[in-house]
Design an enzyme around this catalytic site. Structure first.
Site, PDB file in Angstrom:
ATOM      1  N   GLU A 277       0.823  -1.209   0.000  1.00 16.90           N
ATOM      2  CA  GLU A 277       0.000   0.000   0.000  1.00 16.90           C
ATOM      3  C   GLU A 277       0.857   1.259   0.000  1.00 16.90           C
ATOM      4  O   GLU A 277       0.445   2.307  -0.489  1.00 16.90           O
ATOM      5  CB  GLU A 277      -0.932   0.009   1.225  1.00 16.90           C
ATOM      6  CG  GLU A 277      -2.390  -0.006   0.833  1.00 16.90           C
ATOM      7  CD  GLU A 277      -3.364  -0.072   2.002  1.00 16.90           C
ATOM      8  OE1 GLU A 277      -3.022   0.332   3.127  1.00 16.90           O
ATOM      9  OE2 GLU A 277      -4.503  -0.503   1.769  1.00 16.90           O
ATOM     10  N   HIS A 298       7.533 -26.966  -0.906  1.00 21.46           N
ATOM     11  CA  HIS A 298       6.858 -28.083  -1.572  1.00 21.46           C
ATOM     12  C   HIS A 298       5.753 -27.584  -2.499  1.00 21.46           C
ATOM     13  O   HIS A 298       4.945 -28.361  -2.983  1.00 21.46           O
ATOM     14  CB  HIS A 298       6.301 -29.054  -0.514  1.00 21.46           C
ATOM     15  CG  HIS A 298       7.393 -29.662   0.315  1.00 21.46           C
ATOM     16  ND1 HIS A 298       7.881 -30.936   0.118  1.00 21.46           N
ATOM     17  CD2 HIS A 298       8.143 -29.130   1.319  1.00 21.46           C
ATOM     18  CE1 HIS A 298       8.866 -31.173   0.976  1.00 21.46           C
ATOM     19  NE2 HIS A 298       9.043 -30.087   1.715  1.00 21.46           N
ATOM     20  N   LYS A 413     -13.847   0.671  -4.026  1.00 23.88           N
ATOM     21  CA  LYS A 413     -14.925   1.092  -3.110  1.00 23.88           C
ATOM     22  C   LYS A 413     -16.016   1.806  -3.880  1.00 23.88           C
ATOM     23  O   LYS A 413     -17.204   1.543  -3.701  1.00 23.88           O
ATOM     24  CB  LYS A 413     -14.376   2.005  -2.010  1.00 23.88           C
ATOM     25  CG  LYS A 413     -13.478   1.297  -1.021  1.00 23.88           C
ATOM     26  CD  LYS A 413     -13.111   2.240   0.113  1.00 23.88           C
ATOM     27  CE  LYS A 413     -12.045   1.654   1.012  1.00 23.88           C
ATOM     28  NZ  LYS A 413     -11.457   2.606   1.921  1.00 23.88           N
TER      29      LYS A 413
END
Ligand code: PA5
Length: 423
Positions: A277, A298, A413
């Site tokens: 951010e 793995h 948003k």
């Protein structure tokens, strides 16, 4: 407390050429003259934090002792990740305190919210809602649901079990808390979400969960003092910041943050938010991603060893993790594991770390940066977090980025609000 090992010759060679730029950015951070300077309150917070509020957190914890077994923490992003990362690192995934901390308000998942509601029906609960803006939708949605749960369960007593951490003067959550009479804690104006774990945002849930927040703040203060120098030769936070820029310029556009313990994976999540951010703007920045070894060797190990070379690794290696044990011997040795009998599990882990480091950096040719941290105590957590704050501020200033805003987050948003029918 923190030692940096740059496993890539070019990093050591080029480091000093950044000294002048580092000195300027150091001044901009400490004298609050850099980009986003109204959000630089975290820089000297370990020195200047609100002692009265700190004592209020300790007093509340003391007053409520024995009256709860579950702490619901309602928040997202910077109002969530720091406390969870600290909790898992310091207390572990199955803490001996007997206090369960459940994080809500960080998702719209109806499945998760419904399951938490069922899970806490018979628990003794306290609820800490955390939002600087006071209007974050994930948090507000969950808070309404869990507030109603508290009111149904505790009636008039609910207000003594709900605590609000928000802006000191304004906002929807502030107004609601005033009206309901909740005890309130403050997120300072000049400290943004992802830089706020040393404020009540992190300290209140951690204290309620039994973490030694005095030691944690002492760690942050020692880091503040130790790292308050622009001299690149002695400042590991700035060395890390510069190493990132050198690698970025060489075309390494992804950074794996690697840990060796499952209880450190939330540190990686916190780190991803801090760097992602703060730095990912203006078409610039390094993609922050993470892996927990040896588990992820793995799954991702093959790619890291032999796949396309876009990434480097930053390994957070904690030298003395708690709760070591000796691997037992077995008379029959049917599993052929007796070659490890009598060895500490920490030694096994260390050999895995050293073998992997050699495989990835020497054979694989991947740049590796190792950050050695002493242990997983509250003190070390505080120290480490301040180290990363400073490194992040520096690395962003070296890239000409304002680390303290996140304009891109608003885009989803707006689109979501339109679909939800919000005015
Ligand atoms: O770092 C940030 O500023 C963000 O991640 C915020 O912490 C997050 O969006 C939550 O915001 P608020 O505390 O206003 O609910």
């Amino acid at each position: 407390m923190i030692n940096l090992d740059l496993r890539y010759a070019k990093l050591n060679e080029d480091l000093e050429s950044y000294q002048e730029k580092v000195s300027k950015a150091h001044k901009d951070l400490h004298e609050k003259t850099g980009a986003g300077n109204d959000f630089l309150g975290w820089v000297d917070w370990p020195l200047n934090y609100d002692k009265e509020e700190f004592d209020r957190i300790l007093a509340l914890t003391e007053r409520m002792k024995g009256k709860y077994d579950t702490v619901l923490v309602c928040g997202i992003g910077g109002s969530y990740l720091g406390a969870r990362a600290a909790l898992e690192m310091i207390n572990g995934l199955y803490p001996e305190t007997g206090i369960e901390v459940i994080f809500v308000g960080n998702t719209f998942s109806h499945t998760y919210i419904s399951q938490v509601l069922k899970h806490i029906q018979d628990k003794e609960v306290v609820l800490n809602v955390i939002s600087k803006s006071g209007t974050t939708t994930e948090t507000s949605l969950a808070f309404r649901i869990f507030k109603q749960f508290m009111e149904e369960k505790y009636g008039a007593e609910a207000k003594d079990r709900i605590y609000a951490t928000t802006d000191k003067a304004r906002g929807t959550l502030k107004d609601l808390a005033d009206k309901e009479g909740y005890e309130e804690f403050v997120i300072p104006d000049d400290i943004g979400g992802r830089y706020s774990v040393f404020t009540a945002v992190g300290l209140l849930p951690l204290s309620l969960a039994g973490v030694d927040i005095t030691a944690l703040m002492k760690g942050s203060l020692d880091a503040y003092n130790d790292l308050n120098t622009d001299d690149l030769k002695v400042n590991p936070a700035y060395q890390y910041a510069v190493a990132r820029r050198i690698l970025d310029n060489m075309g390494y556009k992804a950074e794996y943050f690697v840990t060796y313990h499952l209880q450190l994976t939330m540190i990686a999540e916190w780190w991803k938010q801090l760097f992602g951010e703060s730095e990912g703007k203006d078409g610039k920045g390094i993609l922050p991603t993470s892996a927990c070894f040896t588990t992820d060797l793995h799954s991702l190990g093959q790619f890291i060893q032999e796949g396309s070379k876009v990434e480097y690794e930053t390994i957070l290696y904690v030298d003395e993790m708690a709760d070591d044990m000796i691997f037992p011997s077995d008379d029959e040795d049917l599993d052929h594991m007796n070659y490890l009998a009598g060895k500490k599990l920490s030694w096994v882990s260390q050999m895995a770390f050293e073998g992997t480091l050699s495989a990835h950096s020497e054979d694989g040719g991947n740049p590796n940066i190792v950050i050695h941290l002493k242990d997983n105590t509250a003190y070390s957590f505080g120290y480490m977090i301040y180290f990363f704050f400073l490194a992040c501020g520096m690395t962003c200033y070296l890239l000409d980025i304002n680390p303290f805003n996140q304009p891109g987050v608003e885009v989803y948003k707006k689109k979501m609000f339109k679909l939800l029918g919000k005015e």
